[in-house]
Design an enzyme around this catalytic site. Structure first.
Site, PDB file in Angstrom:
ATOM      1  N   VAL A  97       0.846  -1.201   0.000  1.00 14.68           N
ATOM      2  CA  VAL A  97       0.000   0.000   0.000  1.00 14.68           C
ATOM      3  C   VAL A  97       0.878   1.246   0.000  1.00 14.68           C
ATOM      4  CG1 VAL A  97      -1.771   1.294   1.233  1.00 14.68           C
ATOM      5  CG2 VAL A  97      -1.896  -1.199   1.142  1.00 14.68           C
ATOM      6  N   ASP A  98       1.896   1.252   0.846  1.00 16.28           N
ATOM      7  CA  ASP A  98       2.852   2.363   0.862  1.00 16.28           C
ATOM      8  C   ASP A  98       3.491   2.561  -0.506  1.00 16.28           C
ATOM      9  OD1 ASP A  98       2.874   3.573   3.402  1.00 16.28           O
ATOM     10  OD2 ASP A  98       4.063   1.950   4.245  1.00 16.28           O
ATOM     11  N   MET A  99       4.074   1.491  -1.028  1.00 14.62           N
ATOM     12  CA  MET A  99       4.852   1.604  -2.248  1.00 14.62           C
ATOM     13  C   MET A  99       3.980   1.975  -3.445  1.00 14.62           C
ATOM     14  SD  MET A  99       7.638   1.092  -0.766  1.00 14.62           S
ATOM     15  CE  MET A  99       8.875   1.000  -2.050  1.00 14.62           C
TER      16      MET A  99
END
Length: 414
Positions: A186-188
């Site tokens: 999700v971050d990336m």
């Protein structure tokens, strides 16, 4: 927690611009973000040739203290998302620090930040004000729960949004505890979406001459990544279910234990199902009319899985991979990270970059997951040490003298 050490030789080391090459050469980016999503966005811009200035507080980005550390004492987490940038320290909690940021923005094309909306307002990072003061500027704000609504000021990290968006709820073994994905996807992916939005805004500026506000969030990323799972509920009322390494809507398609290690294979269409049955020597399954379609196989899901599980135990993963591959059946052995990053297919596609750090030591970083031409990355600079380029950048952007910079250090501004 390991504390970052500030580098005070900034005017001597790695002061050159990122590169004269790359499709984004000449684009100047101020990156005041922390941790993963937003810094990854900045790294992608640097990889494509932009001159990215990483701005940190005097204590540094919090992920400088996250283990593990390499032989030089640098955080591998920090190194993973800050390649190609020049690094400075600037205390935005001070009035003088904010003034310097504003002066830098006058000569910049893009600002990236991931402050909570209320914190950004306190620090003077006001998108409306910037529209008036810097009409050319593209301001990219990245948050956890989005720019609107009652939750907009809540902090959030990858695992929280995997849970909030429902992803973790259908990840794990059937009837087992919910499981976080092993990677911070999700971050990336938020970093990738923000990068794409910035490129869109840059193209828009070519046409209109004006900058714009760009927003991305972990929530919107996670919900967007629901993809067909989300539409299956919206349109058919069907909720995804936990199936371990498998997929609730396809069978067979999962990990199977072989004589030595696991492999992942599957038949996502009926033609592949027939080839798969042939590869494992089960022509009886191939010719069974009651298993001819995926819908039929779903009705007998556990029976099909049990048959394949028993069959794969009879040989090694390498032999099964060869047999399946020869008939065009998708298959992949279950690699460790070490095996994946030393595999010839990973290396020949430029997914391991060899660089040299500030001390002349060889370092290896992950490559860019897309290519422009044959170049894996236009960035030539290793992840910056804390404050490494402060003096050089402030001379370049703000025309400060050596005495001015020394005074700022005494005042705790940098």
């Amino acid at each position: 927690m390991q504390q970052p050490q500030q580098n005070t030789t900034s005017a001597k080391a790695n002061t050159n611009t990122n590169t004269s090459e790359g499709p984004l050469a000449g684009i100047r980016v101020i990156d005041v973000s922390r941790v993963l999503a937003a810094p990854f966005c900045g790294q992608l811009l640097a990889d494509m040739g932009a001159d990215v200035i990483k701005v940190e507080g005097p204590n540094g980005d919090e992920n400088r203290g996250w283990a593990p550390f390499n032989a030089s004492g640098e955080s591998c987490n920090f190194m993973s998302v800050n390649r190609g940038k020049r690094g400075i320290t600037l205390n935005l909690k001070t009035e003088r620090g904010r003034e310097i940021l504003y002066e830098m923005l006058a000569g910049a094309d893009v600002l990236i930040h991931n402050y909570l909306p209320d914190v950004a307002e306190v620090l003077g990072i006001d998108e409306t004000l910037f529209r008036e003061k810097y009409p050319h500027l593209i301001v990219c704000g990245i948050s956890a729960f989005g720019a609107k609504g009652d939750m907009r000021n809540r902090p959030g990290y990858d695992s929280l949004l995997q849970a909030f968006a429902g992803i973790m709820g259908f990840t794990g073994e059937r009837d087992g505890q919910s499981v976080r994905s092993g990677v911070s996807f999700v971050d990336m992916t938020t970093g990738v979406f923000a990068y794409s939005a910035i490129l869109s805004a840059l193209m828009g500026r070519v046409r209109t001459g004006k900058g714009s506000n760009v927003r991305a969030s972990l929530l919107e990323t996670a919900l967007g990544l629901l993809s067909y799972h989300g539409v299956s509920w919206l349109e058919a009322g069907v909720l995804p279910q936990k199936e371990g390494s498998g997929l609730w809507s396809q069978v067979p398609y999962q990990a199977f234990q072989c004589k030595d290690v696991e492999l992942v294979t599957g038949a996502l269409n009926d033609a592949t199902w027939r080839r798969m049955c042939q590869a494992i020597g089960r022509l009886d399954l191939r010719d069974d009319p009651t298993l001819a379609t995926n819908a039929q196989r779903l009705e007998r899901r556990q029976e099909v899985i049990d048959i394949f599980a028993e069959t794969f135990l009879q040989d090694t993963a390498a032999n099964w991979t060869r047999k399946l591959g020869e008939l065009g059946v998708p298959v992949a052995p279950m690699h460790t990270v070490a095996e994946a990053l030393t595999h010839e297919q990973s290396l020949i596609n430029g997914m391991v970059l060899n660089m040299t750090d500030q001390d002349g030591k060889a370092i290896r970083l992950l490559g860019v997951p897309f290519k422009v031409g044959d170049t894996a990355s236009f960035a030539r600079r290793p992840p910056p040490r804390l404050g490494e380029h402060t003096e050089h950048v402030l001379r370049e952007y703000v025309s400060l003298s050596t005495a001015d910079i020394a005074e700022l250090r005494e005042q705790g501004v940098i």
